[in-house]
Design a protein around this motif. Structure first.
Motif, PDB file in Angstrom:
ATOM      1  N   PHE A  67       0.912  -1.344   0.168  1.00  0.00           N
ATOM      2  CA  PHE A  67      -0.123  -0.030   0.041  1.00  0.00           C
ATOM      3  C   PHE A  67       0.954   1.210   0.151  1.00  0.00           C
ATOM      4  O   PHE A  67       0.571   2.069  -0.703  1.00  0.00           O
ATOM      5  CB  PHE A  67      -0.835  -0.030   1.226  1.00  0.00           C
ATOM      6  N   ALA A  68       1.818   1.341   0.727  1.00  0.00           N
ATOM      7  CA  ALA A  68       2.739   2.442   0.801  1.00  0.00           C
ATOM      8  C   ALA A  68       3.460   2.762  -0.439  1.00  0.00           C
ATOM      9  O   ALA A  68       3.758   3.914  -0.812  1.00  0.00           O
ATOM     10  CB  ALA A  68       3.872   2.118   2.066  1.00  0.00           C
ATOM     11  N   SER A  69       3.739   1.703  -0.993  1.00  0.00           N
ATOM     12  CA  SER A  69       4.462   1.716  -2.345  1.00  0.00           C
ATOM     13  C   SER A  69       3.529   2.119  -3.344  1.00  0.00           C
ATOM     14  O   SER A  69       3.905   3.037  -4.294  1.00  0.00           O
ATOM     15  CB  SER A  69       4.979   0.452  -2.698  1.00  0.00           C
ATOM     16  N   ALA A  70       2.269   1.917  -3.486  1.00  0.00           N
ATOM     17  CA  ALA A  70       1.497   1.947  -4.552  1.00  0.00           C
ATOM     18  C   ALA A  70       0.699   3.492  -4.331  1.00  0.00           C
ATOM     19  O   ALA A  70       0.264   4.100  -5.386  1.00  0.00           O
ATOM     20  CB  ALA A  70       0.121   0.977  -4.549  1.00  0.00           C
ATOM     21  N   ALA A  71       0.564   3.946  -3.245  1.00  0.00           N
ATOM     22  CA  ALA A  71       0.042   5.286  -2.930  1.00  0.00           C
ATOM     23  C   ALA A  71       0.995   6.309  -2.992  1.00  0.00           C
ATOM     24  O   ALA A  71       2.052   6.317  -2.202  1.00  0.00           O
ATOM     25  CB  ALA A  71      -0.857   5.306  -1.606  1.00  0.00           C
ATOM     26  N   HIS A  72       0.859   7.374  -3.455  1.00  0.00           N
ATOM     27  CA  HIS A  72       1.825   8.613  -3.384  1.00  0.00           C
ATOM     28  C   HIS A  72       0.751   9.586  -2.486  1.00  0.00           C
ATOM     29  O   HIS A  72       0.042  10.243  -3.090  1.00  0.00           O
ATOM     30  CB  HIS A  72       1.873   9.188  -4.895  1.00  0.00           C
ATOM     31  N   PHE A  73       1.034   9.708  -1.280  1.00  0.00           N
ATOM     32  CA  PHE A  73       0.754  10.670  -0.206  1.00  0.00           C
ATOM     33  C   PHE A  73       0.631  12.056  -0.836  1.00  0.00           C
ATOM     34  O   PHE A  73       2.043  12.461  -0.944  1.00  0.00           O
ATOM     35  CB  PHE A  73       1.024  10.142   1.072  1.00  0.00           C
ATOM     36  N   VAL A  74      -0.288  13.055  -0.839  1.00  0.00           N
ATOM     37  CA  VAL A  74      -0.036  14.296  -1.157  1.00  0.00           C
ATOM     38  C   VAL A  74      -0.524  15.138   0.224  1.00  0.00           C
ATOM     39  O   VAL A  74      -0.202  16.445  -0.073  1.00  0.00           O
ATOM     40  CB  VAL A  74      -0.867  14.719  -2.476  1.00  0.00           C
ATOM     41  N   SER A  75      -1.266  15.076   0.896  1.00  0.00           N
ATOM     42  CA  SER A  75      -1.596  15.804   1.971  1.00  0.00           C
ATOM     43  C   SER A  75      -1.992  15.020   3.114  1.00  0.00           C
ATOM     44  O   SER A  75      -2.929  13.982   3.050  1.00  0.00           O
ATOM     45  CB  SER A  75      -2.463  16.920   1.562  1.00  0.00           C
ATOM     46  N   LEU A  76      -1.900  15.800   4.524  1.00  0.00           N
ATOM     47  CA  LEU A  76      -2.726  15.276   5.608  1.00  0.00           C
ATOM     48  C   LEU A  76      -3.389  16.391   6.250  1.00  0.00           C
ATOM     49  O   LEU A  76      -2.853  17.399   6.604  1.00  0.00           O
ATOM     50  CB  LEU A  76      -1.504  14.831   6.679  1.00  0.00           C
ATOM     51  N   LEU A  77      -4.781  16.271   6.505  1.00  0.00           N
ATOM     52  CA  LEU A  77      -5.467  17.502   7.314  1.00  0.00           C
ATOM     53  C   LEU A  77      -6.167  16.611   8.568  1.00  0.00           C
ATOM     54  O   LEU A  77      -6.616  15.613   8.740  1.00  0.00           O
ATOM     55  CB  LEU A  77      -6.605  17.594   6.306  1.00  0.00           C
ATOM     56  N   VAL A  78      -5.463  17.073   9.790  1.00  0.00           N
ATOM     57  CA  VAL A  78      -6.280  16.689  11.012  1.00  0.00           C
ATOM     58  C   VAL A  78      -7.621  17.724  11.236  1.00  0.00           C
ATOM     59  O   VAL A  78      -7.589  18.856  11.261  1.00  0.00           O
ATOM     60  CB  VAL A  78      -5.164  16.933  12.198  1.00  0.00           C
ATOM     61  N   LEU A  79      -8.609  17.081  11.732  1.00  0.00           N
ATOM     62  CA  LEU A  79      -9.717  17.714  12.010  1.00  0.00           C
ATOM     63  C   LEU A  79     -10.122  17.713  13.272  1.00  0.00           C
ATOM     64  O   LEU A  79      -9.591  16.811  14.216  1.00  0.00           O
ATOM     65  CB  LEU A  79     -10.912  16.724  11.052  1.00  0.00           C
ATOM     66  N   PRO A  80     -10.818  18.888  13.543  1.00  0.00           N
ATOM     67  CA  PRO A  80     -11.440  18.741  15.039  1.00  0.00           C
ATOM     68  C   PRO A  80     -12.120  17.703  15.506  1.00  0.00           C
ATOM     69  O   PRO A  80     -13.189  17.292  14.663  1.00  0.00           O
ATOM     70  CB  PRO A  80     -11.772  20.103  15.365  1.00  0.00           C
ATOM     71  N   ILE A  81     -12.237  17.271  16.847  1.00  0.00           N
ATOM     72  CA  ILE A  81     -13.277  16.307  17.299  1.00  0.00           C
ATOM     73  C   ILE A  81     -14.060  16.984  18.235  1.00  0.00           C
ATOM     74  O   ILE A  81     -13.528  17.623  19.229  1.00  0.00           O
ATOM     75  CB  ILE A  81     -12.542  15.276  17.861  1.00  0.00           C
ATOM     76  N   SER A  82     -15.224  17.048  17.739  1.00  0.00           N
ATOM     77  CA  SER A  82     -16.336  17.930  18.838  1.00  0.00           C
ATOM     78  C   SER A  82     -17.126  17.193  19.964  1.00  0.00           C
ATOM     79  O   SER A  82     -17.343  17.685  21.028  1.00  0.00           O
ATOM     80  CB  SER A  82     -17.410  18.785  17.938  1.00  0.00           C
ATOM     81  N   ASP A  83     -17.069  16.032  19.574  1.00  0.00           N
ATOM     82  CA  ASP A  83     -18.050  15.299  20.428  1.00  0.00           C
ATOM     83  C   ASP A  83     -17.310  13.776  20.709  1.00  0.00           C
ATOM     84  O   ASP A  83     -17.473  12.847  19.952  1.00  0.00           O
ATOM     85  CB  ASP A  83     -19.368  15.076  19.921  1.00  0.00           C
TER      86      ASP A  83
END
Length: 195
Positions: A67-83
């Motif tokens: 999976f790591a070889s096949a995927a070219h990661f372009v961004s990471l977004l951390v979202l807030p947890i409200s509940d």
């Protein structure tokens, strides 16, 4: 070089010390970011080793590497947890938590929780990782559950939210952020790097 996790810090002072074993993540968020950086940089053993021991036998190193070889990661977004309560209800059943703590919801980290962490403390991270695979922009959105045991954080499990894959046409701008058309953008920029 900027850290793949998008923290805005240099890789050498952000996730790299975790990947090389010279430091341990002090929070669940640091562990999640470092696991993302490990996927980007091919640190497959780190990904496997940061699964909670109760989950490691289910994670084949060859599958992680593929999976790591096949995927070219372009961004990471951390979202807030409200509940946190709603989040806990969405988490999958976990036999280890039931056997070890008698509940799926042992003590949960809050912003007021002071270090050091208590054994068995749970924390959650909600994120979206975007990657290119097979000429499609894909999103992996997960609400992840982490546990603090043996004086360190572990990735325990998570709840995936579905997203449709987006076909990338040859004349589209490449999602890697290079500013080039997809058909001529090779190699793609790595996550959080600038052209």
């Amino acid at each position: 070089m900027w850290c793949y996790c998008g923290s805005g810090q240099a890789f050498a002072s952000c996730c790299q010390p975790f990947l090389t074993g010279t430091a341990q993540p002090q929070t669940a968020l640091q562990l999640m970011r470092s696991r993302y950086s490990a996927y980007c940089s091919g640190h497959i053993q780190y990904i496997k080793n940061t699964y909670h021991p109760s989950q490691q036998s289910d994670q084949a190193t060859a599958e992680i590497a593929a999976f790591a070889s096949a995927a070219h990661f372009v961004s990471l977004l951390v979202l807030p947890i409200s509940d946190n309560n709603m989040l806990q209800q969405q988490m999958p059943h976990n036999d280890y938590l039931i056997a070890q703590y008698g509940t799926l919801t042992p003590a949960t980290v809050t912003p007021a929780t002071a270090a050091p962490m208590a054994e068995g403390c749970i924390d959650y991270v909600h994120f979206i990782a975007r990657f290119i695979m097979q000429d499609k922009l894909q999103q992996l959105e997960e609400r992840s559950r982490f546990i603090f045991e043996q004086q360190r954080w572990w990735y325990l499990d998570g709840y995936l939210l579905p997203h449709a894959n987006q076909k990338i046409n040859r004349n589209d701008l490449c999602p890697c952020g290079s500013g080039k058309k997809y058909k001529v953008c090779r190699p793609h920029l790595m996550s959080a790097q600038q052209s």
